[in-house]
Design a protein around this motif. Structure first.
Motif, PDB file in Angstrom:
ATOM      1  N   CYS A   1       0.685  -0.951  -0.146  1.00 15.47           N
ATOM      2  CA  CYS A   1       0.116  -0.091  -0.049  1.00 15.47           C
ATOM      3  C   CYS A   1       1.048   0.990  -0.393  1.00 15.47           C
ATOM      4  O   CYS A   1       1.502   1.527   0.942  1.00 15.47           O
ATOM      5  CB  CYS A   1      -1.127  -0.208   1.508  1.00 15.47           C
ATOM      6  SG  CYS A   1      -2.223   1.769   0.921  1.00 15.47           S
TER       7      CYS A   1
ATOM      8  N   CYS B   1      -0.388   3.082   3.663  1.00 19.32           N
ATOM      9  CA  CYS B   1      -0.430   2.564   5.354  1.00 19.32           C
ATOM     10  C   CYS B   1       1.178   1.168   5.222  1.00 19.32           C
ATOM     11  O   CYS B   1       1.900   0.418   6.118  1.00 19.32           O
ATOM     12  CB  CYS B   1      -0.958   2.135   5.766  1.00 19.32           C
ATOM     13  SG  CYS B   1      -1.789   0.235   4.995  1.00 19.32           S
TER      14      CYS B   1
ATOM     15  N   CYS C   1      -4.112  -0.170   0.005  1.00 16.75           N
ATOM     16  CA  CYS C   1      -5.054  -1.512   0.549  1.00 16.75           C
ATOM     17  C   CYS C   1      -6.623  -1.180   0.148  1.00 16.75           C
ATOM     18  O   CYS C   1      -7.083  -2.384   0.153  1.00 16.75           O
ATOM     19  CB  CYS C   1      -4.226  -1.733   2.049  1.00 16.75           C
ATOM     20  SG  CYS C   1      -4.481  -0.993   3.132  1.00 16.75           S
TER      21      CYS C   1
ATOM     22  N   CYS D   1      -7.944   4.392   2.354  1.00 16.30           N
ATOM     23  CA  CYS D   1      -6.640   3.391   3.505  1.00 16.30           C
ATOM     24  C   CYS D   1      -6.543   5.425   3.938  1.00 16.30           C
ATOM     25  O   CYS D   1      -6.763   6.279   3.911  1.00 16.30           O
ATOM     26  CB  CYS D   1      -5.637   3.065   2.766  1.00 16.30           C
ATOM     27  SG  CYS D   1      -4.000   3.001   3.579  1.00 16.30           S
TER      28      CYS D   1
ATOM     29  N   ASN E   1      -4.655   3.443  10.158  1.00 18.23           N
ATOM     30  CA  ASN E   1      -6.135   2.123  10.159  1.00 18.23           C
ATOM     31  C   ASN E   1      -6.409   1.318  11.513  1.00 18.23           C
ATOM     32  O   ASN E   1      -7.272   1.119  11.701  1.00 18.23           O
ATOM     33  CB  ASN E   1      -5.418   1.041   8.783  1.00 18.23           C
ATOM     34  CG  ASN E   1      -5.320   1.945   7.703  1.00 18.23           C
ATOM     35  OD1 ASN E   1      -6.477   2.668   7.346  1.00 18.23           O
ATOM     36  ND2 ASN E   1      -4.351   1.132   7.105  1.00 18.23           N
TER      37      ASN E   1
END
Ligand SMILES: [Zn+2]
Ligand SMILES: [Zn+2]
Length: 193
Positions: free
Chosen positions: A75, A78, A153, A157, A169
């Motif tokens: 991602c 993140c 993702c 996110c 998250n």
């Protein structure tokens, strides 16, 4: 590991006209470990199914097929790994690879000529060497085409805190109160971009 397709096997079984070759192969993720570099944006996360027809057309080969698998990406916000499905039909035209001339214009002119010729019939062009197609390259190309512009993702996110690195998250951090003014948050977001 053999990821090459030998073009000389085409038509061997018939004395007269060349027949199309149907290729149906499955590759395990481990087979890609050597060819997919450490800094590549993806990892192969499931067996790769490659199905294609190879048709000889003079010096060129028309290859029409489909590759399916799952890829693991990271991602962009993140940094957590996530997977995407790949189901990519492709249509390629393989022409003989010509070594560029060491110096001078001859090589360049030849390449430009080939590209022009190829552009006309609207097929993506690839090159074959030593009478074989590199299936590893073919699949890598399809994987790269299947990658999202911005890997996330999930659409929403929240990413990592820019100050302490907490995955937002999963939780909040002590830096959070600084972001209570939404106008400031927007501004900071723009500055970060
Ligand atoms: Zn994420
Ligand atoms: Zn923080």
């Amino acid at each position: 590991m053999n990821m090459r397709f030998d073009l000389r096997q085409l038509g061997r079984q018939k004395g007269g006209s060349l027949r199309d070759e149907h290729v149906d192969r499955t590759f395990q993720p481990s087979e890609f470990e050597a060819s997919v570099g450490q800094d590549e944006e993806y990892k192969v996360a499931a067996p790769v199914h490659l199905e294609m027809n190879v048709h000889k057309d003079g010096e060129a080969y028309r290859v029409v097929g489909r590759v399916t698998t799952r890829l693991q990406l990271e991602c962009g916000r993140c940094l957590e790994p996530f997977e995407i499905p790949v189901d990519s039909p492709f249509e390629l035209r393989y022409v003989p690879h010509v070594e560029p001339a060491p110096e001078g214009q001859a090589g360049k002119a030849g390449k430009a000529g080939a590209e022009r010729e190829v552009a006309e019939d609207d097929l993506t062009t690839a090159f074959y060497k030593e009478d074989s197609i590199d299936l590893g390259d073919l699949m890598h190309e399809q994987f790269v085409l299947a990658l999202p512009m911005k890997p996330l993702c999930k659409v929403l996110c929240k990413g990592l805190c820019v100050h302490c690195g907490t995955d937002l998250n999963k939780g909040t951090c002590a830096c959070a109160p600084e972001w209570t003014d939404p106008r400031l948050a927007v501004l900071k977001g723009l500055m970060k971009e």
